[in-house]
Design a protein around this motif. Structure first.
Motif, PDB file in Angstrom:
ATOM      1  N   UNK A   1     111.477  30.996 -53.366  1.00 28.54           N
ATOM      2  CA  UNK A   1     110.518  32.092 -53.554  1.00 28.54           C
ATOM      3  C   UNK A   1     110.367  32.909 -52.272  1.00 28.54           C
ATOM      4  N   UNK A   2     110.383  32.230 -51.122  1.00 28.49           N
ATOM      5  CA  UNK A   2     110.305  32.953 -49.858  1.00 28.49           C
ATOM      6  C   UNK A   2     111.538  33.829 -49.668  1.00 28.49           C
ATOM      7  N   UNK A   3     112.694  33.289 -50.016  1.00 31.76           N
ATOM      8  CA  UNK A   3     113.937  34.048 -49.904  1.00 31.76           C
ATOM      9  C   UNK A   3     113.931  35.251 -50.839  1.00 31.76           C
ATOM     10  N   UNK A   4     113.478  35.065 -52.076  1.00 35.05           N
ATOM     11  CA  UNK A   4     113.397  36.178 -53.025  1.00 35.05           C
ATOM     12  C   UNK A   4     112.451  37.259 -52.521  1.00 35.05           C
ATOM     13  N   UNK A   5     111.316  36.850 -51.949  1.00 34.56           N
ATOM     14  CA  UNK A   5     110.369  37.830 -51.420  1.00 34.56           C
ATOM     15  C   UNK A   5     110.986  38.610 -50.263  1.00 34.56           C
ATOM     16  N   UNK A   6     111.692  37.909 -49.388  1.00 36.14           N
ATOM     17  CA  UNK A   6     112.335  38.582 -48.254  1.00 36.14           C
ATOM     18  C   UNK A   6     113.412  39.546 -48.731  1.00 36.14           C
ATOM     19  N   UNK A   7     114.230  39.101 -49.672  1.00 37.82           N
ATOM     20  CA  UNK A   7     115.284  39.977 -50.212  1.00 37.82           C
ATOM     21  C   UNK A   7     114.680  41.210 -50.883  1.00 37.82           C
ATOM     22  N   UNK A   8     113.644  41.002 -51.676  1.00 37.96           N
ATOM     23  CA  UNK A   8     113.003  42.127 -52.353  1.00 37.96           C
ATOM     24  C   UNK A   8     112.416  43.113 -51.345  1.00 37.96           C
ATOM     25  N   UNK A   9     111.763  42.587 -50.298  1.00 37.60           N
ATOM     26  CA  UNK A   9     111.153  43.460 -49.290  1.00 37.60           C
ATOM     27  C   UNK A   9     112.216  44.266 -48.561  1.00 37.60           C
ATOM     28  N   UNK A  10     113.304  43.605 -48.147  1.00 37.55           N
ATOM     29  CA  UNK A  10     114.341  44.306 -47.391  1.00 37.55           C
ATOM     30  C   UNK A  10     115.064  45.327 -48.266  1.00 37.55           C
ATOM     31  N   UNK A  11     115.384  44.972 -49.510  1.00 44.23           N
ATOM     32  CA  UNK A  11     116.069  45.942 -50.361  1.00 44.23           C
ATOM     33  C   UNK A  11     115.160  47.106 -50.730  1.00 44.23           C
ATOM     34  N   UNK A  12     113.861  46.846 -50.877  1.00 40.17           N
ATOM     35  CA  UNK A  12     112.926  47.939 -51.148  1.00 40.17           C
ATOM     36  C   UNK A  12     112.868  48.889 -49.963  1.00 40.17           C
ATOM     37  N   UNK A  13     112.813  48.321 -48.747  1.00 43.96           N
ATOM     38  CA  UNK A  13     112.815  49.166 -47.561  1.00 43.96           C
ATOM     39  C   UNK A  13     114.108  49.955 -47.471  1.00 43.96           C
ATOM     40  N   UNK A  14     115.233  49.309 -47.772  1.00 39.33           N
ATOM     41  CA  UNK A  14     116.521  49.974 -47.715  1.00 39.33           C
ATOM     42  C   UNK A  14     116.581  51.138 -48.706  1.00 39.33           C
ATOM     43  N   UNK A  15     116.098  50.910 -49.923  1.00 41.73           N
ATOM     44  CA  UNK A  15     116.105  51.982 -50.916  1.00 41.73           C
ATOM     45  C   UNK A  15     115.178  53.131 -50.524  1.00 41.73           C
ATOM     46  N   UNK A  16     114.023  52.805 -49.960  1.00 43.06           N
ATOM     47  CA  UNK A  16     113.115  53.879 -49.543  1.00 43.06           C
ATOM     48  C   UNK A  16     113.723  54.672 -48.391  1.00 43.06           C
ATOM     49  N   UNK A  17     114.450  53.990 -47.513  1.00 46.39           N
ATOM     50  CA  UNK A  17     115.124  54.715 -46.432  1.00 46.39           C
ATOM     51  C   UNK A  17     116.234  55.606 -46.977  1.00 46.39           C
ATOM     52  N   UNK A  18     116.960  55.109 -47.969  1.00 48.85           N
ATOM     53  CA  UNK A  18     117.994  55.946 -48.578  1.00 48.85           C
ATOM     54  C   UNK A  18     117.385  57.177 -49.242  1.00 48.85           C
TER      55      UNK A  18
END
Length: 158
Positions: A16-33
């Protein structure tokens, strides 16, 4: 109705911690894109707005025509171009940082998979199996109670 919830196993907490980290990083990446795409369109909007009507022709207002390539652009256009250039550079740097974070996460996952001991993996799988079997046992006990009550009611009717 009492409902008991089992504590999360270490593997579930890590997952669950890994999923939260992945979701947070990919969300940041998409917002940056998205922001990088927005700044690219803002440059086009600034260029379209600069040539529109209502701009005076005075040298002080910056609405004059550029007659030669060596002439500097009018101040408002130069300021917009500099601001958009800075935003594009910042977005590019942010994308690099986000990509670096994603690569670091991938390296961490690979290392974690390599370092996991076979006995640890087997014990986690055994624990998860036992938890699943406990749930099935609980469901089966409930069904047995229902079937026994139906059987008793049928015997009482006869």
């Amino acid at each position: 109705m009492d409902r008991e919830e089992a504590d999360a196993t270490p593997s579930e907490r890590w997952k669950s911690s890994l999923n939260a980290t992945c979701n947070r990083i990919t969300t940041q990446y998409l917002s940056l894109l998205r922001s990088a795409a927005g700044t690219a369109t803002a440059v086009g909007d600034a260029e379209e707005g600069a040539g529109g009507g209502g701009v005076s022709e005075g040298d002080r207002s910056g609405g004059g025509l550029i007659a030669d390539q060596a002439d500097p652009p009018p101040p408002p256009i130069a300021a917009d171009a500099a601001l958009n250039s800075l935003q594009v550079k910042l977005a590019a740097h942010n994308l690099c940082v986000a990509s670096s974070n994603l690569l670091e996460l991938i390296r961490t996952l690979r290392l974690a998979a390599l370092l996991m001991d076979e006995t640890v993996i087997e014990s986690e799988e055994r624990d998860e199996f036992e938890i699943a079997m406990d749930e099935v046992d609980h469901l089966m006990e409930g069904e047995c109670v229902l079937l026994e009550s139906e059987l008793m009611s049928l015997r009482n009717i006869e």
